[in-house]
Design an enzyme around this catalytic site. Sequence first.
Site, PDB file in Angstrom:
ATOM      1  N   GLY A  67       0.807  -1.206   0.000  1.00 22.77           N
ATOM      2  CA  GLY A  67       0.000   0.000   0.000  1.00 22.77           C
ATOM      3  C   GLY A  67       0.839   1.255   0.000  1.00 22.77           C
ATOM      4  O   GLY A  67       2.069   1.204   0.009  1.00 22.77           O
TER       5      GLY A  67
ATOM      6  N   HIS B  13      -1.306   1.248   9.199  1.00 19.69           N
ATOM      7  CA  HIS B  13      -0.024   1.864   8.862  1.00 19.69           C
ATOM      8  C   HIS B  13      -0.211   3.021   7.870  1.00 19.69           C
ATOM      9  O   HIS B  13       0.300   4.128   8.084  1.00 19.69           O
ATOM     10  CB  HIS B  13       0.886   0.785   8.271  1.00 19.69           C
ATOM     11  CG  HIS B  13       2.213   1.251   7.789  1.00 19.69           C
ATOM     12  ND1 HIS B  13       3.383   1.017   8.474  1.00 19.69           N
ATOM     13  CD2 HIS B  13       2.592   1.912   6.651  1.00 19.69           C
ATOM     14  CE1 HIS B  13       4.409   1.524   7.799  1.00 19.69           C
ATOM     15  NE2 HIS B  13       3.947   2.067   6.681  1.00 19.69           N
ATOM     16  N   GLU B  14      -0.954   2.782   6.807  1.00 24.05           N
ATOM     17  CA  GLU B  14      -1.086   3.798   5.759  1.00 24.05           C
ATOM     18  C   GLU B  14      -1.908   4.994   6.219  1.00 24.05           C
ATOM     19  O   GLU B  14      -1.608   6.139   5.851  1.00 24.05           O
ATOM     20  CB  GLU B  14      -1.675   3.183   4.488  1.00 24.05           C
ATOM     21  CG  GLU B  14      -0.850   2.061   3.867  1.00 24.05           C
ATOM     22  CD  GLU B  14       0.563   2.464   3.491  1.00 24.05           C
ATOM     23  OE1 GLU B  14       0.837   3.682   3.397  1.00 24.05           O
ATOM     24  OE2 GLU B  14       1.397   1.570   3.306  1.00 24.05           O
TER      25      GLU B  14
ATOM     26  N   ASP C 266      11.654   9.985  13.172  1.00 26.75           N
ATOM     27  CA  ASP C 266      10.272  10.134  12.714  1.00 26.75           C
ATOM     28  C   ASP C 266       9.603  11.392  13.256  1.00 26.75           C
ATOM     29  O   ASP C 266       8.393  11.547  13.134  1.00 26.75           O
ATOM     30  CB  ASP C 266       9.452   8.895  13.078  1.00 26.75           C
ATOM     31  CG  ASP C 266       9.360   8.672  14.587  1.00 26.75           C
ATOM     32  OD1 ASP C 266      10.040   9.401  15.336  1.00 26.75           O
ATOM     33  OD2 ASP C 266       8.610   7.766  15.004  1.00 26.75           O
TER      34      ASP C 266
ATOM     35  N   THR D 282       9.530   7.755  20.374  1.00 30.51           N
ATOM     36  CA  THR D 282       9.843   6.535  19.619  1.00 30.51           C
ATOM     37  C   THR D 282      11.356   6.467  19.452  1.00 30.51           C
ATOM     38  O   THR D 282      11.959   7.376  18.883  1.00 30.51           O
ATOM     39  CB  THR D 282       9.160   6.540  18.243  1.00 30.51           C
ATOM     40  OG1 THR D 282       9.545   7.709  17.523  1.00 30.51           O
ATOM     41  CG2 THR D 282       7.652   6.528  18.394  1.00 30.51           C
TER      42      THR D 282
ATOM     43  N   HIS E  80       0.287   7.432   7.868  1.00 30.42           N
ATOM     44  CA  HIS E  80       0.920   8.377   6.934  1.00 30.42           C
ATOM     45  C   HIS E  80      -0.056   9.485   6.537  1.00 30.42           C
ATOM     46  O   HIS E  80       0.333  10.659   6.462  1.00 30.42           O
ATOM     47  CB  HIS E  80       1.384   7.650   5.674  1.00 30.42           C
ATOM     48  CG  HIS E  80       2.570   6.767   5.857  1.00 30.42           C
ATOM     49  ND1 HIS E  80       3.701   7.145   6.526  1.00 30.42           N
ATOM     50  CD2 HIS E  80       2.805   5.497   5.411  1.00 30.42           C
ATOM     51  CE1 HIS E  80       4.587   6.158   6.495  1.00 30.42           C
ATOM     52  NE2 HIS E  80       4.067   5.149   5.826  1.00 30.42           N
TER      53      HIS E  80
END
Length: 304
Positions: A171, A210-211, A232, A237, A214
């Site tokens: 993806g 996940h996508e 990131d 993180t 974004h």
Amino acid sequence: MAPRRRQCAAMEEYERLLEEQPSFRTNQRRAEEFTARAVSSGVAERVARRLVTIPTVVHVVHKKPGENISDAQVQSQLAVLNRDYRATNPDTKKVPAPWKGLVADAKIEFRLATKDPQGRPTDGIVRVQTDRGSFGPGDEVKRDSKGGSTAWPSDAYLNIWVCSLGGGLLGYAQFPGGPKSTDGVVVLNTAFGTKGTAAAPFNKGRTLTHEVGHWLNLRHIWGDTLDCGGGDRVPDTPNCEGPNYGTPKFPVISCQNGPHGGMFMNYMDYVDDAAMFMFTAGQVNRMNACLAGPRKSFATPTAL
């Protein structure tokens, strides 16, 4: 054959838009400046005090009968997405002890639209038959003229295209600030949802989780560099050298991030679906800053 290793083209699309769309470069810079201000001033935190519901349309672009995935498969994907973004997914219990306190509820939910752009009733699923055997990264699946399906207004709906993707892709997504006519997320049909054609190891719906990260301005956990110089843009993180694949064993240490190593179980890494199960409070802040800024139209949705 279903991909055996996660591959996302979101950053490939990001770089393409930087080259082809001068406005995207400007918009992304402004988004980053706004994010910094929103996080430091508490604006992002105020967004998180209430539930944000995002109207969603799923464009099922199919050639073969098996690619025309069922309503039940679509519903199974929305259920995963909502659990993951509310941190109610049962596998949060697998988060290693050092990071359990970082697991955060984004207070974002996704519902299939009940009204189309003309105000007519809809189930939020658009089915388009194509003569294309597969699509690649780029915008062709998002255009009727290229064998795809035209986006609904992207300031009112999250557009998700489900199709056959070539090149081993699972993806990709468009970051905030890109062209409205192509804004949204594309997912391989065998990596969508938990039923029907969904195939292991990407059959737990985490590719869309996940996508959509974004789409809400989250970067990959390692910062998309080939060394330890990335990041990131989220403070909680740990920095890490590169993507993780498969089902790693804790800890995975790189970039002097011991003793706990990299947060490979984060939704923004490349591990298998069964191995990813958390967003952090810092990532939630960044997503909420996106909803306060470049995607603020979703703070008061009208398309449901």
